[in-house]
Design a protein around this motif. Structure first.
Motif, PDB file in Angstrom:
ATOM      1  N   LYS A  13       0.842  -1.200   0.000  1.00  0.00           N
ATOM      2  CA  LYS A  13       0.000   0.000   0.000  1.00  0.00           C
ATOM      3  C   LYS A  13       0.872   1.243   0.000  1.00  0.00           C
ATOM      4  CE  LYS A  13      -3.865  -1.867   2.748  1.00  0.00           C
ATOM      5  NZ  LYS A  13      -4.619  -1.681   4.015  1.00  0.00           N
ATOM      6  N   SER A 381      -2.248  -2.682  -6.882  1.00  0.00           N
ATOM      7  CA  SER A 381      -2.403  -3.010  -5.467  1.00  0.00           C
ATOM      8  C   SER A 381      -3.617  -3.929  -5.315  1.00  0.00           C
ATOM      9  CB  SER A 381      -2.592  -1.744  -4.629  1.00  0.00           C
ATOM     10  OG  SER A 381      -2.772  -2.055  -3.257  1.00  0.00           O
ATOM     11  N   GLU A 383      -5.808  -3.281  -2.813  1.00  0.00           N
ATOM     12  CA  GLU A 383      -6.753  -2.518  -2.013  1.00  0.00           C
ATOM     13  C   GLU A 383      -8.121  -2.500  -2.713  1.00  0.00           C
ATOM     14  OE1 GLU A 383      -4.734   1.314  -0.741  1.00  0.00           O
ATOM     15  OE2 GLU A 383      -3.145   0.323  -1.898  1.00  0.00           O
TER      16      GLU A 383
END
Length: 436
Positions: A13, A381, A383
């Motif tokens: 992150k 990522s 996320e």
């Protein structure tokens, strides 16, 4: 339908820290976007989802190549004893002239895309040539493969051989045709194009570099970028002789970056500049103000004797940095190996200036994934909301029984190869081996 994958999950992150989830679960929605990562299935509301268990394998974000020249594929590993300008004149330009013929371009471009796939690169920012039809072919082949790419028809109209120069009007017309055909946008229409930019393969405005473009060509490139809100890519401050040449050609410019900025090609739309080996002072400040991204190409900088880019300073100053293979100035497609070379080159620079720390593995990985991926959107990522671009790594032959998951990843980055990548995903879809 929601899909859930179970594996050892690793991603970044932030630039200096890995997220590590042993035997974790990752959920992907029908649009190919991550909806969550969790230690247990119940946390993802996955009781009715399709679950794929990758066992003891590593699940990581896919690689992003921020700077690569598709028509230089055949020259990979050739003329590595030359500096930039003679290398261009004696090897690169003669090869690129051949792409006037799509019959020559197609087998080369198929092999090029296949090699990107082999090494786990699912998104690329790519230079083609001046030739509209072979550039269109390259974009179509990326679409056929299901891999993401920003593809540039190269602008050149000075200091280049016959057959690699075109008029400003022809360059503009070629771009408009590509915009129309690849994005299904009416010619001259910016509004409808903005709605199409989520497509995996789009044009990117690509003046080769200042020495190959007249003021009229540069101005036209800037106008195209503004009109269609397209990204821009080029080269910046790679070589000292090149920098001196730019100063002669654009004497009103304060520096190389300013020469682009005066024509709307330096952050007015998303911009990536390759190399930036000698970027400093006012140029660095202008990059920072404009949000220009650096494509760090360590193997190319070594091979062409360009120097060692100040990557630590860029990161400290908040300038975004991704990694590029720069084939064929660089001899290697693997962004994993670009991570290794980036760390090693930063250590060489550290020996000269110990006030600037060398790069960590986490930082190199972040540049290859989340930072580099940001040029393509929410990519790089795991996320929530990020597109699921991913690789599954089977590192069982690297004797990992006593290693932590981070140690296993590090060993793969340094010792692994494409044979250990067993699954590849782009925007949620598993990508099969492209046809050669």
């Amino acid at each position: 339908m929601k899909k859930i994958y179970k594996a050892h999950i690793l991603y970044t992150k932030e630039k200096n820290h890995f997220e590590v989830l042993e035997n974790g679960y990752l959920a992907v929605d029908a649009d190919g976007c991550v909806t969550g990562v969790a230690a247990d299935l119940a946390s993802l509301d996955g009781e009715d989802a399709e679950v794929t268990d990758f066992g003891n394998r590593l699940l990581i974000p896919a690689m992003n190549d921020l700077h690569v020249h598709a028509p230089q594929y055949r020259n990979q590993g050739i003329a590595m004893d030359l500096e930039l300008l003679p290398w261009l004149q004696n090897y690169t330009f003669p090869e690129e002239k051949k792409y006037a013929e799509t019959a020559y371009a197609e087998p080369m471009y198929r092999r090029f895309i296949h090699d990107l796939w082999r090494f786990g690169t699912m998104r690329s920012s790519v230079f083609a040539t001046i030739h509209t039809e072979s550039t269109r072919l390259l974009m179509n082949l990326f679409q056929e493969a299901g891999m993401g790419a920003l593809v540039g028809k190269v602008g050149m109209n000075r200091n280049c051989p016959e057959g690699l120069s075109e008029s400003v009007d022809d360059m503009v017309q070629g771009y408009e045709e590509l915009i129309h055909s690849t994005l299904n946008a009416p010619l001259g229409s910016a509004a409808s194009l903005c709605e199409k930019l989520s497509t995996l393969v789009t044009p990117i405005i690509t003046p080769r570099f200042i020495p190959s473009c007249t003021s009229e060509m540069l101005r036209a490139c800037g106008e195209l970028a503004a009109k269609y809100q397209l990204p821009v890519q080029s080269h910046l401050s790679e070589n000292k002789d090149e920098i001196a040449w730019v100063q002669e050609l654009e004497p009103e410019s304060r520096n190389y970056g300013d020469a682009y900025d005066r024509y709307g090609l330096f952050g007015q739309t998303p911009t990536v500049m390759a190399h930036c080996v000698w970027t400093d002072g006012e140029e660095l400040e202008l990059m920072k103000q404009r949000g220009v991204m650096v494509a760090h190409c360590p193997t190319s900088n070594i091979n062409l004797a360009s120097g060692i880019a100040p990557i630590r300073r860029f990161l400290t100053e908040g300038i975004p940095v991704g990694l590029g293979s720069d084939v064929s100035g660089g001899h290697d497609f693997s962004i994993f190996r670009m991570m290794v070379y980036a760390v090693q080159m930063s250590k060489l620079r550290y020996q000269r200036d110990k006030s600037s720390a060398f790069l960590s593995l986490a930082e190199a990985f972040w540049m290859a994934t989340k930072s580099g991926g940001s040029f393509f959107g929410r990519v790089g990522s795991f996320e929530p909301g990020y597109e699921f671009d991913a690789l599954v790594i089977d590192d069982s032959d690297l004797n990992h029984s006593d290693y932590s998951l981070l140690e296993r990843l590090e060993r793969y980055v340094y010792l692994g190869d494409d044979r250990q990548i067993v699954h590849r995903f782009c925007r949620g879809k598993e990508i099969a081996e492209p046809r050669i």
